[in-house]
Design a protein around this motif. Structure first.
Motif, short mmCIF file in Angstrom:
data_model
loop_
_atom_site.label_atom_id
_atom_site.label_comp_id
_atom_site.label_asym_id
_atom_site.label_seq_id
_atom_site.Cartn_x
_atom_site.Cartn_y
_atom_site.Cartn_z
N ASN A 28 1.83 -10.09 6.16
CA ASN A 28 2.96 -9.45 6.85
C ASN A 28 2.79 -7.94 6.97
OD1 ASN A 28 4.09 -11.91 7.09
ND2 ASN A 28 5.44 -11.71 5.30
N GLN A 29 2.11 -7.36 5.99
CA GLN A 29 1.94 -5.90 6.05
C GLN A 29 0.67 -5.48 6.78
OE1 GLN A 29 2.75 -3.84 2.17
NE2 GLN A 29 2.67 -5.99 1.62
N GLY A 30 -0.06 -6.46 7.31
CA GLY A 30 -1.29 -6.12 8.03
C GLY A 30 -2.42 -5.70 7.09
N LEU A 31 -2.37 -6.13 5.84
CA LEU A 31 -3.47 -5.79 4.91
C LEU A 31 -4.54 -6.88 4.90
CD1 LEU A 31 -1.42 -4.44 1.85
CD2 LEU A 31 -2.70 -3.12 3.55
N ALA A 32 -4.21 -8.05 5.43
CA ALA A 32 -5.18 -9.15 5.48
C ALA A 32 -4.75 -10.12 6.59
CB ALA A 32 -5.21 -9.88 4.14
N ARG A 86 0.86 -1.18 0.00
CA ARG A 86 0.00 0.00 0.00
C ARG A 86 0.89 1.23 0.00
NH1 ARG A 86 -4.65 1.49 4.06
NH2 ARG A 86 -6.26 2.03 2.57
N THR A 87 0.57 2.16 -0.85
CA THR A 87 1.44 3.34 -0.96
C THR A 87 0.75 4.53 -0.29
OG1 THR A 87 0.40 4.08 -2.98
CG2 THR A 87 2.24 2.55 -3.21
N HIS A 88 1.47 5.64 -0.23
CA HIS A 88 0.85 6.87 0.26
C HIS A 88 -0.30 7.20 -0.69
CE1 HIS A 88 3.97 7.31 3.12
NE2 HIS A 88 4.89 7.26 2.19
N GLN A 120 -14.15 -8.20 1.37
CA GLN A 120 -13.10 -7.29 1.86
C GLN A 120 -12.37 -7.95 3.02
OE1 GLN A 120 -16.12 -4.13 2.33
NE2 GLN A 120 -14.52 -2.79 1.51
N PRO A 121 -11.05 -8.10 2.95
CA PRO A 121 -10.33 -8.71 4.06
C PRO A 121 -10.58 -7.94 5.36
CG PRO A 121 -8.91 -8.54 2.14
CD PRO A 121 -10.16 -7.78 1.81
N CYS A 122 -10.87 -8.67 6.43
CA CYS A 122 -11.18 -8.05 7.73
C CYS A 122 -9.93 -8.12 8.60
CB CYS A 122 -12.28 -8.81 8.45
SG CYS A 122 -13.80 -8.83 7.52
N LEU A 123 -9.63 -7.02 9.23
CA LEU A 123 -8.46 -6.96 10.11
C LEU A 123 -8.89 -7.25 11.55
CD1 LEU A 123 -6.77 -3.88 8.45
CD2 LEU A 123 -6.50 -6.31 7.93
N GLU A 124 -7.88 -7.34 12.43
CA GLU A 124 -8.12 -7.71 13.83
C GLU A 124 -9.25 -6.90 14.48
OE1 GLU A 124 -6.61 -10.64 15.85
OE2 GLU A 124 -4.79 -9.59 15.23
N SER A 130 -11.90 -3.72 11.02
CA SER A 130 -11.87 -2.75 9.93
C SER A 130 -11.44 -3.43 8.62
CB SER A 130 -10.91 -1.61 10.26
OG SER A 130 -9.60 -2.13 10.33
N THR A 131 -11.60 -2.71 7.51
CA THR A 131 -11.19 -3.24 6.21
C THR A 131 -10.26 -2.23 5.54
OG1 THR A 131 -13.11 -2.24 5.17
CG2 THR A 131 -13.34 -4.54 5.82
N VAL A 132 -9.53 -2.69 4.54
CA VAL A 132 -8.61 -1.79 3.81
C VAL A 132 -9.34 -1.36 2.54
CG1 VAL A 132 -6.40 -1.67 2.59
CG2 VAL A 132 -6.61 -3.03 4.69
N GLY A 133 -9.63 -0.07 2.44
CA GLY A 133 -10.38 0.44 1.28
C GLY A 133 -9.73 0.04 -0.03
N GLY A 134 -10.53 -0.52 -0.94
CA GLY A 134 -10.02 -0.82 -2.27
C GLY A 134 -9.45 -2.23 -2.44
N LEU A 135 -9.36 -2.99 -1.33
CA LEU A 135 -8.78 -4.34 -1.44
C LEU A 135 -9.89 -5.39 -1.25
CD1 LEU A 135 -6.12 -5.97 -1.71
CD2 LEU A 135 -5.96 -5.92 0.78
#
Ligand SMILES: Cc1cc2nc3c(=O)[nH]c(=O)nc-3n(C[C@H](O)[C@H](O)[C@H](O)COP(=O)(O)OP(=O)(O)OC[C@H]3O[C@@H](n4cnc5c(N)ncnc54)[C@H](O)[C@@H]3O)c2cc1C
Length: 468
Positions: free
Chosen positions: A394-398, A153-155, A414-418, A421-426
């Motif tokens: 590893n990057q906490g995106l999923a 994920r970039t800026h 949408q992959p769910c995090l701990e 929340s979800t990562v917009g666009g993934l």
């Protein structure tokens, strides 16, 4: 069918795409192709779409291109439409196909209840993809033949895809459709056949590992190709796919509230099946009805009961949901009754020079099954430790789901995090979400999910646009 050159004129337009939203689809199996169709149908304003897959075939991924394409799909035509809201789309396509109508005249005027070969479904998907593409002169599409090995994920909340091509643009949305991962490449220099077996067995002998529809596919392909040797199916649980009914098994399910723990749910379903049979309906109708409740049921179970289900019941559930067309089921039963094919329940170990080590269920001792050929037909789950899925975790995106069957996802993939929340666009669609969404490995569920993702993306990038 190769895609080489198909999009060459479109890829030339890649230079003009900088202002448009860019969507990447990783994986061009059925889920990836379906996602591409859904995006073209739902996102009504210009965008750039890039499809990644080292597999140059667009014939539908492992399910549709593996083995011989002429094998029959185990889902009826009525459940295979790729057009959401138009369940007759595949049937209409078959009806307008003169060659098919000539070959299957008995089913006219409609083919809704029949089962068709994989290659026909694959042609249908590909044609709908091509039509959707030619209707969209305003979009650009690029096909890449590299595996994606990492996503960052970039800026600015965009995504950088790492593949052999260092010039990938940044993407606004990425849809992972990597299903069962990349098929293993066979190394012709490595002959896995147990070479000494020929001296130890009286008759040619093949061992098939697994118990799902792949095993049945392989078994019947061997017989169709004239193989007359002994075949042993080795399965840990020993549940082979059950049969469909001759006619449609319309879903039924008791209206009473479902119990809340696994043993009682099981009793409830068994009773529902028994009652349906007593009333002249089929247990298959109840299983079809159960599928409508499967997601909420799965969500309501605590983790230890999900694990229990996985250990003791998943194989039975799979054998009742992935059913065989009656004629194929009859062939399988005929094989088993003749003794030319036997089913052995137990666990396989390492492969030796003359066969494979095997521990029968309930036994403490290993034996060797001598065979000149061992085919692994087990269905692998999504490869959570692949470079791509590892990079996301590893990057906490999923995250892996609680049973590590795939990625933890919500209904929309949408992959769910701990923290929920979800990562917009993934997004992660299809079998990647099997640990969170029961049956998401089946065509009707993948179709609905792909359109839901498409609608969400359309809303995100073009809030006022409407689906066609
Ligand atoms: C033998 C078989 C028969 C089936 N029959 C039926 C049926 O009759 N009815 C039904 O509803 N369902 C059926 N299914 C299930 C269903 O069709 C599949 O679950 C579905 O097709 C999954 O497709 P997919 O695209 O998600 O995965 P896959 O088919 O596994 O495709 C994934 C693609 O992603 C690519 N890929 C993987 N990793 C990467 C990476 N890092 N970078 C780029 N590309 C990558 C792979 O090369 C592959 O092409 C069947 C499944 C099988 C295996």
């Amino acid at each position: 069918m190769t895609v080489q050159g198909l999009f060459s004129s479109r890829s030339a337009a890649a230079a003009q795409i900088s202002a448009r939203p860019r969507f990447a689809i990783v994986g061009r199996g059925f889920s990836g192709m379906m996602m591409a169709i859904a995006l073209m149908k739902t996102v009504r304003l210009p965008f750039h779409m890039q499809l990644f897959d080292p597999n140059s075939s667009v014939s539908g991924g492992q399910a549709l291109s593996s083995a011989r394409a002429s094998t029959i799909l185990n889902t009826r035509v009525r459940d295979l439409s790729v057009s959401v809201g138009d369940t007759d789309d595949f049937n209409d396509w078959l009806c307008s196909n003169a060659e098919f109508r000539a070959a299957v005249p008995a089913a006219i005027p409609g083919f809704r209840q029949i089962f068709v070969p994989k290659d026909i479904f694959s042609d249908y998907v590909y044609q709908r993809f091509s039509e959707a593409l030619s209707a969209r002169k305003d979009i650009t599409v690029q096909v890449c033949h590299d595996p994606v090995v990492a996503i960052r994920r970039t800026h600015g909340n965009r995504f950088l895809l790492e593949s052999a091509n260092p010039a990938n643009p940044l993407f606004d949305s990425v849809i992972l459709a990597t299903g069962y991962g990349m098929p293993e490449i066979e190394d012709p220099a490595r002959d896995p056949s147990p070479v000494r077996a020929q001296r130890l067995i009286a008759r040619p002998h093949t061992v098939l590992l697994g118990s799902g529809i792949r095993v049945v596919d392989h078994l019947l392909q061997l017989r169709d190709a004239g193989y007359q040797g002994q075949i042993t199916i080795v399965s840990r649980r020993g549940f082979l796919p059950q049969s469909h009914t001759p006619n449609s098994a319309d879903p039924v399910f008791p209206a009473a509230a479902l119990p809340s723990n696994l043993p009682e749910i099981l009793r409830f379903i068994r009773n529902a099946c028994r009652e349906a049979e007593e009333e002249g309906r089929s247990w298959q109708s109840v299983m079809n009805g159960l599928r409508k409740h499967a997601r909420s049921l799965w969500r309501s179970l605590p983790a230890h009961q999900k694990r229990q289900f996985n250990r003791h019941l998943r194989a039975i559930y799979d054998s009742h949901r992935n059913r065989l067309p009656e004629a194929i089921y009859a062939r399988l039963q005929g094989e088993l009754a003749s003794g030319n094919t036997i089913l052995r329940r137990g666990v396989v170990g390492r492969q030796g020079l003359s066969g494979i080590f095997f521990r029968p269920a309930g036994s403490a001792c290993d034996e060797v099954i001598h065979a000149e050929r061992i085919l692994d037909c087990r269905c692998r789950g999504p490869q959570l430790n692949s470079p791509l899925l590892s990079s996301l975790q590893n990057q906490g995106l999923a995250l892996a789901d609680e049973l590590s069957l795939g990625l933890a996802v919500n209904q929309r993939g949408q992959p769910c995090l701990e923290d929920g929340s979800t990562v917009g666009g993934l997004f992660a669609i299809g079998p990647l979400g099997l640990g969170s969404l029961p049956d998401i490995d089946l065509v009707p569920e993948i179709v609905s999910q792909a359109y839901a993702v498409g609608e969400h993306i359309a809303e995100r990038f073009y809030p006022k646009s409407k689906a066609v």
